[in-house]
Design a protein around this motif. Structure first.
Motif, PDB file in Angstrom:
ATOM      1  N   ALA A 409       0.826  -1.210   0.000  1.00 44.34           N
ATOM      2  CA  ALA A 409       0.000   0.000   0.000  1.00 44.34           C
ATOM      3  C   ALA A 409       0.862   1.262   0.000  1.00 44.34           C
ATOM      4  CB  ALA A 409      -0.930  -0.008   1.204  1.00 44.34           C
ATOM      5  N   ILE A 410       1.885   1.283   0.840  1.00 43.42           N
ATOM      6  CA  ILE A 410       2.758   2.457   0.917  1.00 43.42           C
ATOM      7  C   ILE A 410       3.522   2.639  -0.386  1.00 43.42           C
ATOM      8  CG2 ILE A 410       4.786   3.423   2.067  1.00 43.42           C
ATOM      9  CD1 ILE A 410       3.772   2.105   4.660  1.00 43.42           C
ATOM     10  N   SER A 411       3.995   1.536  -0.974  1.00 38.87           N
ATOM     11  CA  SER A 411       4.704   1.630  -2.253  1.00 38.87           C
ATOM     12  C   SER A 411       3.809   2.241  -3.318  1.00 38.87           C
ATOM     13  CB  SER A 411       5.169   0.245  -2.708  1.00 38.87           C
ATOM     14  OG  SER A 411       6.091  -0.309  -1.787  1.00 38.87           O
ATOM     15  N   GLY A 412       2.537   1.825  -3.331  1.00 38.86           N
ATOM     16  CA  GLY A 412       1.601   2.376  -4.297  1.00 38.86           C
ATOM     17  C   GLY A 412       1.343   3.854  -4.074  1.00 38.86           C
ATOM     18  N   LEU A 413       1.205   4.260  -2.811  1.00 40.13           N
ATOM     19  CA  LEU A 413       0.961   5.672  -2.504  1.00 40.13           C
ATOM     20  C   LEU A 413       2.147   6.552  -2.875  1.00 40.13           C
ATOM     21  CD1 LEU A 413      -0.844   5.526   0.974  1.00 40.13           C
ATOM     22  CD2 LEU A 413      -1.855   6.113  -1.235  1.00 40.13           C
ATOM     23  N   LEU A 414       3.344   6.029  -2.735  1.00 46.24           N
ATOM     24  CA  LEU A 414       4.545   6.816  -3.026  1.00 46.24           C
ATOM     25  C   LEU A 414       4.629   7.231  -4.491  1.00 46.24           C
ATOM     26  CD1 LEU A 414       7.258   4.952  -0.896  1.00 46.24           C
ATOM     27  CD2 LEU A 414       6.282   7.221  -0.466  1.00 46.24           C
ATOM     28  N   VAL A 415       3.974   6.461  -5.379  1.00 49.50           N
ATOM     29  CA  VAL A 415       4.063   6.779  -6.806  1.00 49.50           C
ATOM     30  C   VAL A 415       2.708   7.225  -7.367  1.00 49.50           C
ATOM     31  CG1 VAL A 415       6.006   5.217  -7.190  1.00 49.50           C
ATOM     32  CG2 VAL A 415       3.670   4.348  -7.432  1.00 49.50           C
ATOM     33  N   THR A 416       1.820   7.686  -6.476  1.00 48.90           N
ATOM     34  CA  THR A 416       0.465   8.032  -6.909  1.00 48.90           C
ATOM     35  C   THR A 416       0.064   9.413  -6.409  1.00 48.90           C
ATOM     36  OG1 THR A 416      -0.200   5.698  -6.846  1.00 48.90           O
ATOM     37  CG2 THR A 416      -1.955   7.332  -6.859  1.00 48.90           C
ATOM     38  N   ASN A 417      -0.582  10.180  -7.278  1.00 52.85           N
ATOM     39  CA  ASN A 417      -1.237  11.422  -6.874  1.00 52.85           C
ATOM     40  C   ASN A 417      -2.728  11.134  -6.759  1.00 52.85           C
ATOM     41  OD1 ASN A 417       1.119  12.998  -6.916  1.00 52.85           O
ATOM     42  ND2 ASN A 417       0.926  13.384  -9.111  1.00 52.85           N
ATOM     43  N   THR A 418      -3.235  11.109  -5.540  1.00 51.49           N
ATOM     44  CA  THR A 418      -4.639  10.751  -5.336  1.00 51.49           C
ATOM     45  C   THR A 418      -5.566  11.957  -5.350  1.00 51.49           C
ATOM     46  OG1 THR A 418      -4.484  10.941  -2.926  1.00 51.49           O
ATOM     47  CG2 THR A 418      -3.918   8.813  -3.907  1.00 51.49           C
ATOM     48  N   GLY A 419      -5.014  13.150  -5.420  1.00 48.36           N
ATOM     49  CA  GLY A 419      -5.851  14.340  -5.354  1.00 48.36           C
ATOM     50  C   GLY A 419      -5.753  15.020  -4.011  1.00 48.36           C
ATOM     51  N   PHE A 420      -5.484  14.264  -2.944  1.00 49.15           N
ATOM     52  CA  PHE A 420      -5.272  14.855  -1.625  1.00 49.15           C
ATOM     53  C   PHE A 420      -4.014  14.306  -0.959  1.00 49.15           C
ATOM     54  CE2 PHE A 420      -8.223  11.346  -1.410  1.00 49.15           C
ATOM     55  CZ  PHE A 420      -7.736  10.537  -0.408  1.00 49.15           C
ATOM     56  N   ILE A 421      -3.414  13.263  -1.553  1.00 51.63           N
ATOM     57  CA  ILE A 421      -2.108  12.775  -1.118  1.00 51.63           C
ATOM     58  C   ILE A 421      -1.237  12.641  -2.354  1.00 51.63           C
ATOM     59  CG2 ILE A 421      -0.817  10.862  -0.093  1.00 51.63           C
ATOM     60  CD1 ILE A 421      -3.184  10.229   1.642  1.00 51.63           C
ATOM     61  N   ASP A 422      -0.162  13.410  -2.413  1.00 58.51           N
ATOM     62  CA  ASP A 422       0.728  13.384  -3.565  1.00 58.51           C
ATOM     63  C   ASP A 422       1.994  12.632  -3.210  1.00 58.51           C
ATOM     64  OD1 ASP A 422      -1.071  14.870  -4.996  1.00 58.51           O
ATOM     65  OD2 ASP A 422      -0.173  16.786  -4.441  1.00 58.51           O
ATOM     66  N   GLY A 423       2.215  11.480  -3.889  1.00 57.95           N
ATOM     67  CA  GLY A 423       3.401  10.679  -3.649  1.00 57.95           C
ATOM     68  C   GLY A 423       4.655  11.378  -4.142  1.00 57.95           C
ATOM     69  N   PRO A 424       5.756  11.324  -3.379  1.00 56.96           N
ATOM     70  CA  PRO A 424       6.994  12.011  -3.783  1.00 56.96           C
ATOM     71  C   PRO A 424       7.615  11.449  -5.051  1.00 56.96           C
ATOM     72  CG  PRO A 424       7.382  10.594  -1.887  1.00 56.96           C
ATOM     73  CD  PRO A 424       5.902  10.631  -2.094  1.00 56.96           C
ATOM     74  N   PHE A 425       7.268  10.219  -5.413  1.00 54.70           N
ATOM     75  CA  PHE A 425       7.844   9.599  -6.611  1.00 54.70           C
ATOM     76  C   PHE A 425       6.831   9.502  -7.746  1.00 54.70           C
ATOM     77  CE2 PHE A 425      10.055   7.625  -2.937  1.00 54.70           C
ATOM     78  CZ  PHE A 425      11.289   8.253  -3.119  1.00 54.70           C
ATOM     79  N   ALA A 426       5.765  10.268  -7.660  1.00 53.59           N
ATOM     80  CA  ALA A 426       4.750  10.279  -8.715  1.00 53.59           C
ATOM     81  C   ALA A 426       5.191  11.215  -9.834  1.00 53.59           C
ATOM     82  CB  ALA A 426       3.400  10.704  -8.148  1.00 53.59           C
ATOM     83  N   VAL A 427       6.247  10.823 -10.510  1.00 58.91           N
ATOM     84  CA  VAL A 427       6.825  11.614 -11.599  1.00 58.91           C
ATOM     85  C   VAL A 427       7.000  10.700 -12.808  1.00 58.91           C
ATOM     86  CG1 VAL A 427       7.994  13.225 -10.061  1.00 58.91           C
ATOM     87  CG2 VAL A 427       9.170  11.137 -10.781  1.00 58.91           C
ATOM     88  N   GLY A 428       7.317  11.300 -13.944  1.00 57.35           N
ATOM     89  CA  GLY A 428       7.512  10.503 -15.152  1.00 57.35           C
ATOM     90  C   GLY A 428       6.231   9.791 -15.551  1.00 57.35           C
ATOM     91  N   ILE A 429       6.322   8.474 -15.759  1.00 54.81           N
ATOM     92  CA  ILE A 429       5.143   7.715 -16.179  1.00 54.81           C
ATOM     93  C   ILE A 429       4.099   7.632 -15.072  1.00 54.81           C
ATOM     94  CG2 ILE A 429       6.464   6.332 -17.819  1.00 54.81           C
ATOM     95  CD1 ILE A 429       6.335   4.037 -15.813  1.00 54.81           C
ATOM     96  N   PHE A 430       4.487   7.915 -13.824  1.00 66.01           N
ATOM     97  CA  PHE A 430       3.540   7.839 -12.707  1.00 66.01           C
ATOM     98  C   PHE A 430       2.811   9.163 -12.478  1.00 66.01           C
ATOM     99  CE2 PHE A 430       6.719   4.551 -11.663  1.00 66.01           C
ATOM    100  CZ  PHE A 430       5.882   3.467 -11.542  1.00 66.01           C
ATOM    101  N   ALA A 431       3.279  10.230 -13.116  1.00 66.85           N
ATOM    102  CA  ALA A 431       2.632  11.528 -12.938  1.00 66.85           C
ATOM    103  C   ALA A 431       1.243  11.522 -13.557  1.00 66.85           C
ATOM    104  CB  ALA A 431       3.493  12.619 -13.571  1.00 66.85           C
TER     105      ALA A 431
END
Length: 453
Positions: A409-431
């Motif tokens: 779950a934490i790994s998924g959140l780190l690469v996801t922008n949920t709208g109210f939680i922005d993961g620090p690694f949600a860049v590139g293809i994950f943005a």
């Protein structure tokens, strides 16, 4: 096994094991349960969401098929329900431990509460669209009246009992299914095929996969936590393949038709995915002789979906250990979701934005749970079954399993922008994508496969 004596209905068994003499249902009944549960008009909105990722018609249809295939997860949890004879989250105790299971079950309860709010909002918008199709002027007062009527109807139906609701579903499946076929046929004949086929091809990595994950999050991943709730009274003679086919087929048949209808509609309403009331926009495209019965059947379908969500949510409270009568639990859940519905309908005014954020956020946690449940089932339960002590004994916390769930779950959140939680690694293809759902699923699956005994 502790079953209550006052009724033989599964509805009053709570999370107790279903006695063998009550395991009499067939896979055919599961087909109608899952067909009715997925025949809501929200499926049309899913089609518009897919196209909003910039996909061509072919890519959009393929994304719908692959996304809906996630109902295989529900098929597997349904098979586990026949074997374990109790609810999905109670079976989850075997892997997490009784206390360890409180964490994922609490989250599943919150997820069902969110879906119940979505059902109330969708039902209100659909009822409002029905009144507009009948000539009533759209206004905030009409929305308020629709909310009051739909909420009251949902509470009334929930009091009729689970068996009555299941009987209603069979009728709704047939009537709304016929109307859906008529509407899809109408859209196929009136669609602007030149505009539809001219849709440019989107990126497979940053467009197609995120679209698939959104559909999977809203369908199979969200419903996986409820599979066994409706299959635990399946006869021992019901084949596993029959249960799987009934569940997946029952869900896929209406979903694919509705999603394709949504894809076709976007050629006539390009901003359908961002429309404040997408259901009302759909109603305006249909002639009144078609819109009125279609929206009426849609309201009935959403009512039964809402009742199913309330029922499963009340079972989750029992699994956590909250000692309430089922009607009391349903009443508490209803008050909570009504508050959320009022906020979205009358304060924020935005339905689809929070809806997609909700799907992504919940999907990350549910995908991690589903990966662990399925691995635990195939490795430990498929052949040996579930032991009573594993489900109802004081088994504490399985730290390895709980850790695998949190890691995913934490790994998924780190690469996801949920709208109210922005993961620090949600860049590139994950943005601006929802690929974190895949990350969450596979991290938990691999970790649990390696570390669990």
């Amino acid at each position: 096994m502790g079953a209550q004596k006052e009724s033989s209905s599964v509805n009053v068994l709570g999370i107790d094991i279903v006695p063998e003499d009550q395991k009499t249902k067939s896979p055919t009944e599961l087909f109608f349960v899952w067909c009715a549960a997925n025949i809501g008009i929200l499926g049309v909105v899913y089609g518009a969401i897919i196209v909003s990722f910039g996909l061509s018609f072919f890519q959009s249809v393929l994304a719908a098929i692959v996304g809906v295939a996630s109902f295989s997860l529900v098929g597997i949890t349904s098979i586990a329900g026949k074997i374990g004879s109790t609810t999905t989250l109670t079976l989850s105790r075997a892997g997490f431990g009784k206390k360890g299971n409180i964490a994922p079950t609490s989250f599943c309860w919150m997820n069902l509460m969110g879906w119940e709010a979505v059902n109330i909002i969708t039902g209100t918008l659909t009822l409002s669209a029905l009144f507009v199709a009948m000539g009533v002027e759209e206004s905030v007062y009409l929305t308020a009246l629709s909310l009051l009527l739909f909420g009251g109807l949902t509470v009334f139906v929930s009091m009729l009992g689970q068996n009555t609701v299941l009987k209603m579903q069979e009728w709704i499946t047939r009537s709304f299914g016929v109307m859906t076929l008529i509407v899809v046929g109408y859209l196929l004949s009136t669609a602007d095929w030149v505009a539809i086929m001219a849709l440019p091809q989107g990126d497979w990595l940053t467009g197609f996969l995120p679209a698939v994950s959104i559909i999977a999050a809203g369908t199979g991943i969200s419903w996986a936590i409820a599979g066994a709730d409706y299959s635990r009274d399946q006869s021992r003679q019901s084949s596993n393949s029959g249960i799987f086919a009934a569940v997946v087929g029952g869900a896929a048949l209406p979903l694919l038709l509705l999603i394709i209808a949504g894809i076709l509609l976007t050629a006539q309403i390009p901003d359908l995915a961002s429309h404040e009331n997408p259901i009302a926009a759909i109603g305006t495209l249909l002639p009144s002789w078609m819109a009125v019965p279609y929206l009426l059947a849609a309201v009935a379908g959403i009512v039964t979906i809402a009742v199913i969500s309330l029922y499963s949510a009340s079972l989750n409270l029992l699994t956590i250990g909250v000692k309430l009568k089922q009607r009391t639990a349903i009443a508490i859940d209803a008050v909570l979701v009504l508050g959320v519905a009022i906020y979205v309908l009358f304060v924020s005014g935005d339905f689809l934005g929070p809806f997609i954020s909700f799907l992504v956020f919940c999907g990350v946690f549910l995908a991690a749970w589903a990966a662990i449940f399925i691995n635990d089932y195939y490795v430990h339960r498929a052949h040996c079954g579930y032991r009573f002590e594993e489900l109802y004994g004081e088994t504490g916390v399985n730290k390895v399993t709980l850790g695998c769930w949190l890691a995913g779950a934490i790994s998924g959140l780190l690469v996801t922008n949920t709208g109210f939680i922005d993961g620090p690694f949600a860049v590139g293809i994950f943005a601006s994508s929802s690929l974190g759902l895949f990350v969450s699923f596979f991290v938990s699956l691999i970790a649990h496969r390696i570390l669990s005994k």
